[in-house]
Scaffold this motif. Structure first.
Motif, PDB file in Angstrom:
ATOM      1  N   GLY A   1       0.600  -0.922  -0.258  1.00 42.19           N
ATOM      2  CA  GLY A   1       0.105   0.016  -0.170  1.00 42.19           C
ATOM      3  C   GLY A   1       0.797   0.774  -0.149  1.00 42.19           C
ATOM      4  N   PRO A   2       0.343   2.329  -0.704  1.00 41.47           N
ATOM      5  CA  PRO A   2       1.047   3.365  -1.261  1.00 41.47           C
ATOM      6  C   PRO A   2       1.552   4.320   0.763  1.00 41.47           C
TER       7      PRO A   2
ATOM      8  N   PRO B   1       1.708   3.795   3.923  1.00 40.63           N
ATOM      9  CA  PRO B   1       3.264   3.691   4.703  1.00 40.63           C
ATOM     10  C   PRO B   1       3.576   4.550   3.791  1.00 40.63           C
TER      11      PRO B   1
ATOM     12  N   LYS C   1       4.718   6.973   2.485  1.00 41.36           N
ATOM     13  CA  LYS C   1       4.548   8.954   3.109  1.00 41.36           C
ATOM     14  C   LYS C   1       5.123   8.871   4.102  1.00 41.36           C
TER      15      LYS C   1
ATOM     16  N   GLY D   1      -8.130  -0.161  11.431  1.00 43.39           N
ATOM     17  CA  GLY D   1      -7.465  -1.660  11.238  1.00 43.39           C
ATOM     18  C   GLY D   1      -6.365  -1.372   9.886  1.00 43.39           C
ATOM     19  N   ARG D   2      -6.001   0.118   9.573  1.00 45.95           N
ATOM     20  CA  ARG D   2      -5.792   0.456   8.745  1.00 45.95           C
ATOM     21  C   ARG D   2      -3.985   0.551   8.745  1.00 45.95           C
ATOM     22  N   VAL D   3      -3.034   0.563   7.619  1.00 48.36           N
ATOM     23  CA  VAL D   3      -1.731   1.207   8.199  1.00 48.36           C
ATOM     24  C   VAL D   3      -1.548   2.324   7.436  1.00 48.36           C
ATOM     25  N   PRO D   4      -0.635   2.866   7.826  1.00 43.77           N
ATOM     26  CA  PRO D   4       0.097   2.919   8.900  1.00 43.77           C
ATOM     27  C   PRO D   4      -0.101   3.694   9.987  1.00 43.77           C
TER      28      PRO D   4
ATOM     29  N   GLU E   1      -3.769   7.445  11.131  1.00 40.94           N
ATOM     30  CA  GLU E   1      -3.818   9.014   9.837  1.00 40.94           C
ATOM     31  C   GLU E   1      -2.367   8.890   9.628  1.00 40.94           C
ATOM     32  N   THR E   2      -2.420   8.669   8.466  1.00 42.89           N
ATOM     33  CA  THR E   2      -1.343  10.308   7.682  1.00 42.89           C
ATOM     34  C   THR E   2      -0.832  11.183   7.759  1.00 42.89           C
TER      35      THR E   2
ATOM     36  N   VAL F   1      -5.410  13.651   1.610  1.00 41.20           N
ATOM     37  CA  VAL F   1      -5.649  12.292   2.510  1.00 41.20           C
ATOM     38  C   VAL F   1      -7.551  12.586   2.548  1.00 41.20           C
TER      39      VAL F   1
HETATM   40  N1  LIG Z   1      -6.446   7.807   5.492  1.00 40.59           N
HETATM   41  C1  LIG Z   1      -5.473   6.416   5.670  1.00 40.59           C
HETATM   42  C2  LIG Z   1      -5.708   5.736   4.795  1.00 40.59           C
HETATM   43  C3  LIG Z   1      -5.142   4.355   5.215  1.00 40.59           C
HETATM   44  C4  LIG Z   1      -4.463   2.767   4.430  1.00 40.59           C
HETATM   45  O1  LIG Z   1      -5.971   3.155   3.459  1.00 40.59           O
HETATM   46  N2  LIG Z   1      -4.645   2.172   4.632  1.00 40.59           N
HETATM   47  C5  LIG Z   1      -3.927   1.113   3.410  1.00 40.59           C
HETATM   48  C6  LIG Z   1      -2.870   0.553   3.162  1.00 40.59           C
HETATM   49  S1  LIG Z   1      -2.169   2.106   1.983  1.00 40.59           S
HETATM   50  C7  LIG Z   1      -4.391   0.181   4.339  1.00 40.59           C
HETATM   51  O2  LIG Z   1      -4.418  -0.136   5.313  1.00 40.59           O
HETATM   52  N3  LIG Z   1      -5.159  -0.613   4.065  1.00 40.59           N
HETATM   53  C8  LIG Z   1      -5.412  -2.623   4.436  1.00 40.59           C
HETATM   54  C9  LIG Z   1      -6.769  -2.421   4.843  1.00 40.59           C
HETATM   55  O3  LIG Z   1      -8.226  -1.717   4.166  1.00 40.59           O
HETATM   56  O4  LIG Z   1      -7.732  -3.536   5.172  1.00 40.59           O
HETATM   57  C10 LIG Z   1      -4.234   7.003   6.577  1.00 40.59           C
HETATM   58  O5  LIG Z   1      -3.610   8.279   5.225  1.00 40.59           O
HETATM   59  O6  LIG Z   1      -3.239   7.175   6.795  1.00 40.59           O
END
Ligand SMILES: N[C@@H](CCC(=O)N[C@@H](CS)C(=O)NCC(=O)O)C(=O)O
Length: 225
Positions: free
Chosen positions: A14-15, A17, A19, A42-45, A58-59, A95
């Motif tokens: 994923g793009p 993290p 950043k 549940g999302r990264v980073p 949240e980036t 974002v």
């Molecule tokens: N708004 C969040 C978006 C984070 C996001 O969508 N991360 C993706 C990786 S690029 C992720 O965790 N995807 C896994 C999933 O949705 O299960 C941010 O900017 O940190």
């Protein structure tokens, strides 16, 4: 300042993290490398900074924290009210605009189980609209805010780097009609910080037997999983 390594939680394809890794590399603060407890979304980073005991996801929030806490020289941001506000403005646009639209364009082309051309077209057009906004801003400026690179220029790069996947086109044509975005992108991906981030990413993708679009090696569609 003697600092302990910040832990960054990431999934390499994923793009988003990248950043955070990119800004950490620019600030020379990266030194080392379990998840719903960390980020309920549940999302990264996400990061854990042992220097301040802060856990953050949240980036946009992470990049603002990194420069507030570690960019003492204001190398990647500005102190003055106007520029500081514009840094926040472009970061929120990244974002809320670039990330979700590029993400949905990729999802409907690569990961979605049905072929839905109308959804693909909708998000491709939105992605183009977003980088059209960047193109306009960069018409007579090298950088989005002020006269030097800031966290917002860096924040747009990890998604623009995989724009060919977003648009479903060739890498060589992905910036056609958007020369200023292309120039800005190329200047950032030439920086040692991006080269370092991309090397770490390649190594992790390989170790986890993944392809660059996030699918496991040998699998081209989510239905085959
Ligand atoms: N708004 C969040 C978006 C984070 C996001 O969508 N991360 C993706 C990786 S690029 C992720 O965790 N995807 C896994 C999933 O949705 O299960 C941010 O900017 O940190």
């Amino acid at each position: 300042m003697s600092t302990k390594p910040i832990r960054v939680w990431l999934a390499p394809p994923g793009p988003n993290p990248w950043k955070v890794i990119l800004v950490l590399e620019e600030l020379q603060e990266i030194k080392a490398k379990p998840f719903i407890d960390i980020n309920p979304n549940g999302r990264v980073p996400a990061i854990e900074d042992p220097n301040t005991s802060l856990v953050l996801w949240e980036t946009g929030a992470i990049l603002l924290y990194l420069v507030k806490q570690y960019d003492v020289a204001k190398k990647l941001t500005y102190e003055a009210m106007q520029e500081k506000s514009h840094v926040k403005q472009w970061l929120v646009f990244q974002v809320s605009g670039q990330g979700p639209y590029y993400g949905q364009a990729s999802w409907f082309q690569v990961l979605h189980s049905e072929r839905l051309p109308s959804a693909v077209n909708r998000y491709i057009e939105e992605a183009k609209r977003v980088y059209g906004v960047l193109e306009k801003r960069l018409t007579d400026k090298e950088w989005l805010v002020g006269d030097r690179v800031t966290i917002v220029d860096l924040a747009f790069v990890s998604w623009n780097d995989q724009l060919e996947g977003v648009l479903g086109c060739g890498a060589e044509t992905k910036f056609d009609g958007f020369p200023r975005v292309k120039a800005s992108h190329e200047s950032i991906i030439a920086r040692p910080s991006w080269k370092k981030a991309i090397d770490i990413r390649a190594k992790l993708i390989d170790e986890q037997s993944l392809r660059w679009n996030g699918m496991p090696k040998g699998i081209s569609n989510i239905e085959a999983l």
